[in-house]
Design an enzyme around this catalytic site. Sequence first.
Site, PDB file in Angstrom:
ATOM      1  N   GLY A  63      73.045 -14.657 -81.249  1.00  0.00           N
ATOM      2  CA  GLY A  63      72.102 -14.276 -80.209  1.00  0.00           C
ATOM      3  C   GLY A  63      71.134 -13.222 -80.693  1.00  0.00           C
ATOM      4  O   GLY A  63      70.854 -13.110 -81.894  1.00  0.00           O
ATOM      5  N   GLU A  64      70.553 -12.491 -79.749  1.00  0.00           N
ATOM      6  CA  GLU A  64      69.651 -11.370 -80.050  1.00  0.00           C
ATOM      7  C   GLU A  64      68.367 -11.805 -80.753  1.00  0.00           C
ATOM      8  O   GLU A  64      67.646 -10.971 -81.283  1.00  0.00           O
ATOM      9  CB  GLU A  64      70.354 -10.337 -80.941  1.00  0.00           C
ATOM     10  CG  GLU A  64      71.684  -9.861 -80.446  1.00  0.00           C
ATOM     11  CD  GLU A  64      72.402  -8.968 -81.448  1.00  0.00           C
ATOM     12  OE1 GLU A  64      71.849  -8.721 -82.546  1.00  0.00           O
ATOM     13  OE2 GLU A  64      73.522  -8.521 -81.144  1.00  0.00           O
TER      14      GLU A  64
END
Length: 368
Positions: A322-323
């Site tokens: 993610g991120e």
Amino acid sequence: MSRLNLDDFSDLIERPDSGLRQRAEEHRARLAVPPGALGRLDELGEWLSLAQGQVPVKPIGQPRVVLFAGDHAVAALGVSGREAGSAHRLVRAVLEGASPVAVVARQSDVQVRVIDAGLDCDPDLLPDDVVHHRVRRGSGRIDIEDALTVDETERAVRLGMAIADEEADSGTDLVVLGDLSVGGTTAASTLIAALCGTDASVVTGRGGAGIDDLAWMRKCAAIRDSLRRARPVLGDQLELLAAVGGAELAAMTGFLLQSATRRMPVILDGVVSAACALVGQRAAYRAPDWWLAGQLTGEPAQAKALDRMALTPLLDHGVTAGEGTGALLALPLVRAAAALAAELPERPEPGEPTEARDESTSAGDDRD
């Protein structure tokens, strides 16, 4: 101020110029490397030309990673591999350079911007430039209550629009869009299931942190219950985001729509950005022309959303961190496509000396 209507973006967002597409194809046909030899890089070069509105394409000069952060009360049901209310730790890791996206961004010389749309933490835990945009502290437990009020949802969407304007005005020419959330994949999967008309079990994945089978069953049940609350408001995107979205999802939706209005291309990361893009497409069907899918995460909801928008991911490396990490890994491909389209020489015309062609090329770089 009158209530925001996301359907208004349908009139504001335009498709790239079809004449420009033809010019880009003709330019590609003249290059020394045969068409098709560069595979998908040819397609990317053409997409960038259309997004930039010029042929040949300019190199990517000022990309930016933009991450919207928020917590979701539904995480308290044990649907996430992370503790409920802990998204601020993800933010802190990014700010301290200790997260995957921070490491890749540093190596790629790309700046990262974090916006707190709805973290559930004391604002003193984070820098003011991160938290001062916050719409509310955490989003509601979507299986039994609304994530936001409609007024809060509108504020979040307008926040995303404002951030998009700030980036476009500062010269950002490509955005990698991601989220920093706990419980965000549950809300995103609910949105995608509602918009695609499918069941909870079809879209339930294991999230960025990974969950065991029992947590997967809890997550599936939470999405099922949330879908019951989502279906009655499917006709209004703002009410849908209020019912089962969240502050960072609403902000990302506004960011995507305003970026398309401003002709600023965006690379989508995982299931959360895909869900926001799907809501954006529902409001303005031309908007996906300005977006790229950076990577395939393995989340079934993401795959369903990208298929609905006809977006083919650039990478499939199984990155679930993610991120914005996976989408940022796709940035070198996009940069390479821009450089190749801009810098490859054209084939000499029959009977034209190579030297003369080289001089013509260097003297006429701006003729298109």
